[in-house]
Design a protein around this motif. Structure first.
Motif, PDB file in Angstrom:
ATOM      1  N   VAL A 257      65.917  68.753  82.264  1.00  0.00           N
ATOM      2  CA  VAL A 257      66.501  69.229  83.523  1.00  0.00           C
ATOM      3  C   VAL A 257      65.545  68.958  84.685  1.00  0.00           C
ATOM      4  N   LEU A 258      64.253  69.168  84.450  1.00  0.00           N
ATOM      5  CA  LEU A 258      63.258  68.934  85.495  1.00  0.00           C
ATOM      6  C   LEU A 258      63.263  67.473  85.933  1.00  0.00           C
ATOM      7  N   TYR A 259      63.299  66.546  84.979  1.00  0.00           N
ATOM      8  CA  TYR A 259      63.257  65.122  85.315  1.00  0.00           C
ATOM      9  C   TYR A 259      64.576  64.639  85.922  1.00  0.00           C
ATOM     10  N   LEU A 260      65.701  65.100  85.367  1.00  0.00           N
ATOM     11  CA  LEU A 260      66.995  64.670  85.903  1.00  0.00           C
ATOM     12  C   LEU A 260      67.220  65.218  87.310  1.00  0.00           C
ATOM     13  N   GLY A 261      66.779  66.457  87.528  1.00  0.00           N
ATOM     14  CA  GLY A 261      66.880  67.015  88.869  1.00  0.00           C
ATOM     15  C   GLY A 261      66.044  66.235  89.865  1.00  0.00           C
ATOM     16  N   GLY A 262      64.917  65.695  89.392  1.00  0.00           N
ATOM     17  CA  GLY A 262      64.095  64.868  90.248  1.00  0.00           C
ATOM     18  C   GLY A 262      64.799  63.602  90.678  1.00  0.00           C
ATOM     19  N   ALA A 263      65.547  63.010  89.757  1.00  0.00           N
ATOM     20  CA  ALA A 263      66.306  61.804  90.102  1.00  0.00           C
ATOM     21  C   ALA A 263      67.349  62.110  91.180  1.00  0.00           C
ATOM     22  N   VAL A 264      68.032  63.240  91.033  1.00  0.00           N
ATOM     23  CA  VAL A 264      69.026  63.641  92.030  1.00  0.00           C
ATOM     24  C   VAL A 264      68.361  63.912  93.376  1.00  0.00           C
ATOM     25  N   GLY A 265      67.232  64.635  93.344  1.00  0.00           N
ATOM     26  CA  GLY A 265      66.551  64.994  94.573  1.00  0.00           C
ATOM     27  C   GLY A 265      66.032  63.796  95.344  1.00  0.00           C
ATOM     28  N   THR A 266      65.543  62.777  94.628  1.00  0.00           N
ATOM     29  CA  THR A 266      65.006  61.597  95.304  1.00  0.00           C
ATOM     30  C   THR A 266      66.081  60.876  96.099  1.00  0.00           C
ATOM     31  N   TYR A 305      67.134  77.857  83.586  1.00  0.00           N
ATOM     32  CA  TYR A 305      67.478  76.435  83.688  1.00  0.00           C
ATOM     33  C   TYR A 305      68.023  76.095  85.080  1.00  0.00           C
ATOM     34  N   LEU A 306      68.771  77.016  85.663  1.00  0.00           N
ATOM     35  CA  LEU A 306      69.272  76.801  87.014  1.00  0.00           C
ATOM     36  C   LEU A 306      68.116  76.689  87.997  1.00  0.00           C
ATOM     37  N   PHE A 307      67.133  77.563  87.847  1.00  0.00           N
ATOM     38  CA  PHE A 307      65.988  77.525  88.754  1.00  0.00           C
ATOM     39  C   PHE A 307      65.124  76.285  88.520  1.00  0.00           C
ATOM     40  N   VAL A 308      65.069  75.804  87.286  1.00  0.00           N
ATOM     41  CA  VAL A 308      64.347  74.561  87.015  1.00  0.00           C
ATOM     42  C   VAL A 308      65.002  73.407  87.772  1.00  0.00           C
ATOM     43  N   ALA A 309      66.344  73.344  87.739  1.00  0.00           N
ATOM     44  CA  ALA A 309      67.056  72.279  88.452  1.00  0.00           C
ATOM     45  C   ALA A 309      66.807  72.368  89.951  1.00  0.00           C
ATOM     46  N   LEU A 310      66.878  73.590  90.515  1.00  0.00           N
ATOM     47  CA  LEU A 310      66.656  73.763  91.956  1.00  0.00           C
ATOM     48  C   LEU A 310      65.211  73.426  92.338  1.00  0.00           C
ATOM     49  N   THR A 311      64.273  73.788  91.463  1.00  0.00           N
ATOM     50  CA  THR A 311      62.872  73.448  91.720  1.00  0.00           C
ATOM     51  C   THR A 311      62.677  71.947  91.760  1.00  0.00           C
ATOM     52  N   SER A 312      63.269  71.252  90.807  1.00  0.00           N
ATOM     53  CA  SER A 312      63.124  69.805  90.749  1.00  0.00           C
ATOM     54  C   SER A 312      63.687  69.148  92.000  1.00  0.00           C
TER      55      SER A 312
END
Length: 414
Positions: A257-266, A305-312
């Motif tokens: 989730v951390l890595y996938l959220g990073g892809a979205v955030g970028t 897990y939700l907060f992990v996604a938002l953090t990423s």
């Protein structure tokens, strides 16, 4: 060649290089299992690779400020892959360190020049630079899958197969370099009869537009981001397993989730910067990250897990924007700016991880991670009064030819 095609090729090439940043840590369990390395020895390999790459990277940035070196892209890509490919062939610890160091130098040489080339190919577009950065993020995230697929089926002696992404990445960047060189030669031929040649880069050339104070504050904000992201990525799996009561799969899922959220955030960061200015987007992202990191550290149960996604997302929206901001704060030293924002400041997170671990051993993991909540707030404060720089006008002009002085991307002295 269309701009989108150029950025796509550079993005895939970026992924082919950054896979070797993630490959070092991914190889550690195999080094421990096959060569009986201690954990201290194994962590020494990771730390050495990270530090060498991060410290040398600004030096390559300064070098590319003096002269365009587009040939570094294919050469450094191959060098990065070759070092990792050879690291599994010798049981000698010294040789393993040497090969990993070679890979680190290759990765370090790639980033400043590739960031400059990508900025030129994108003609200053924030969305395009977001896609370029996304490639690196995806390469890093896929490294564990690649290493496991190759090494787990035949041991470390199959590590030479890991050179394949490097060979592919070196080929992919060649069409972009030819296109940029052709445009530069055409532009120079058309302008030569009516315009004086640009001033060479030297003392005072283009430096009137440099905002070093803002660049220092930007770099400090990037350091804080690095401390948060590296600290969380190192200990997130352990923390989530404790909070959810799950097994190893629970921790692995949190990292995914951390890595996938990073892809979205970028990608999201580049799009948001087209609507608001970059400083505003980054500042708001760090405010989101304050609340999100607090949730990661303190929230109980699966809601983590939700907060992990938002953090990423909160930490990765600023990623590519901070690179271009650094380039625009130091328009006469774009390579140096890229090397620092992509390299030197990133190493600080790796240095802090052992301190977090020691604090966790002495107290608890939650206590050790709690100070990370404050760091996005520090980044927000550093960005609070930063000005939005104007991109150099040369970014929308034809890029400079291969091997020619850097003054083509430096505003003329006024």
């Amino acid at each position: 060649m269309p701009r989108n095609t150029s950025i796509l090729l550079l993005s895939v090439g970026h992924a082919c290089v950054d896979v070797y940043q993630g490959a070092v840590a991914s190889l550690v369990p195999f080094f421990v299992a096959e060569r009986a390395y201690s954990y201290a020895a194994a962590s020494g390999i990771v730390l050495a690779a990270s530090l060498l790459s991060s410290v040398v990277q600004p030096l390559f940035g300064a070098l590319t400020d003096r002269r365009a070196l587009p040939w570094l892209l294919p050469v450094s890509t191959v060098l990065g892959g070759l070092g990792i490919a050879l690291s599994g062939l010798s049981g000698s610890y010294a040789w393993t360190l040497a090969f990993v160091a070679v890979s680190g130098v290759g990765v370090a040489a790639y980033h400043p020049e590739s960031a400059r080339v990508a900025r030129l190919a994108s003609r200053g577009g924030h969305t395009a630079m977001g896609w370029f950065s996304l490639g690196g993020n995806l390469g890093f995230a896929t490294a564990p899958l690649l290493v496991t697929a190759v090494v787990s089926t035949g041991g470390l002696h199959r590590s030479p197969l890991l050179v394949v992404p490097a060979l592919a990445g070196s080929v992919l960047c060649l069409p972009v370099l030819r296109m940029l060189d052709g445009k530069a030669r055409t532009s120079e031929a058309g302008a030569g009869a009516t315009a004086a040649p640009p001033e060479p880069v030297g003392h005072g050339a283009g430096q009137a537009g440099d905002d070093r104070a803002s660049f220092v504050r930007l770099s400090l904000a990037v350091v804080c981001r690095s401390l948060v992201f590296t600290g969380l990525s190192t200990f997130l799996a352990f923390s989530v397993r404790q909070r959810t009561g799950g097994g190893p799969a629970a921790g692995t899922a949190a990292l995914c989730v951390l890595y996938l959220g990073g892809a979205v955030g970028t990608v999201l960061g580049g799009n948001l910067a087209n609507r608001w200015d970059r400083v505003t987007v980054v500042r708001r992202s760090y405010l989101l990250a304050v609340a999100a990191v607090a949730g990661v550290v303190l929230a109980p149960g699966p809601v983590v897990y939700l907060f992990v996604a938002l953090t990423s997302i909160g930490l990765y929206v600023p990623f590519s924007l901070q690179v271009t901001l650094g380039q625009d704060y130091l328009p006469s030293r774009m390579g140096t700016a890229s090397g620092i924002t992509l390299g030197l400041t990133v190493s600080v997170g790796g240095l802090a991880s052992p301190l977090i671990g020691a604090l966790a051993d002495a107290t608890s993991l939650r206590t050790a991670l709690t100070p990370l909540i404050a760091l996005p707030a520090v980044s927000w404060l550093l960005f609070r009064t930063l000005p939005e720089p104007v991109p150099p006008a040369a970014l929308t002009a034809a890029p400079r030819a291969a091997g020619r002085p850097s003054s083509a991307v430096t505003p003329p002295r006024r």
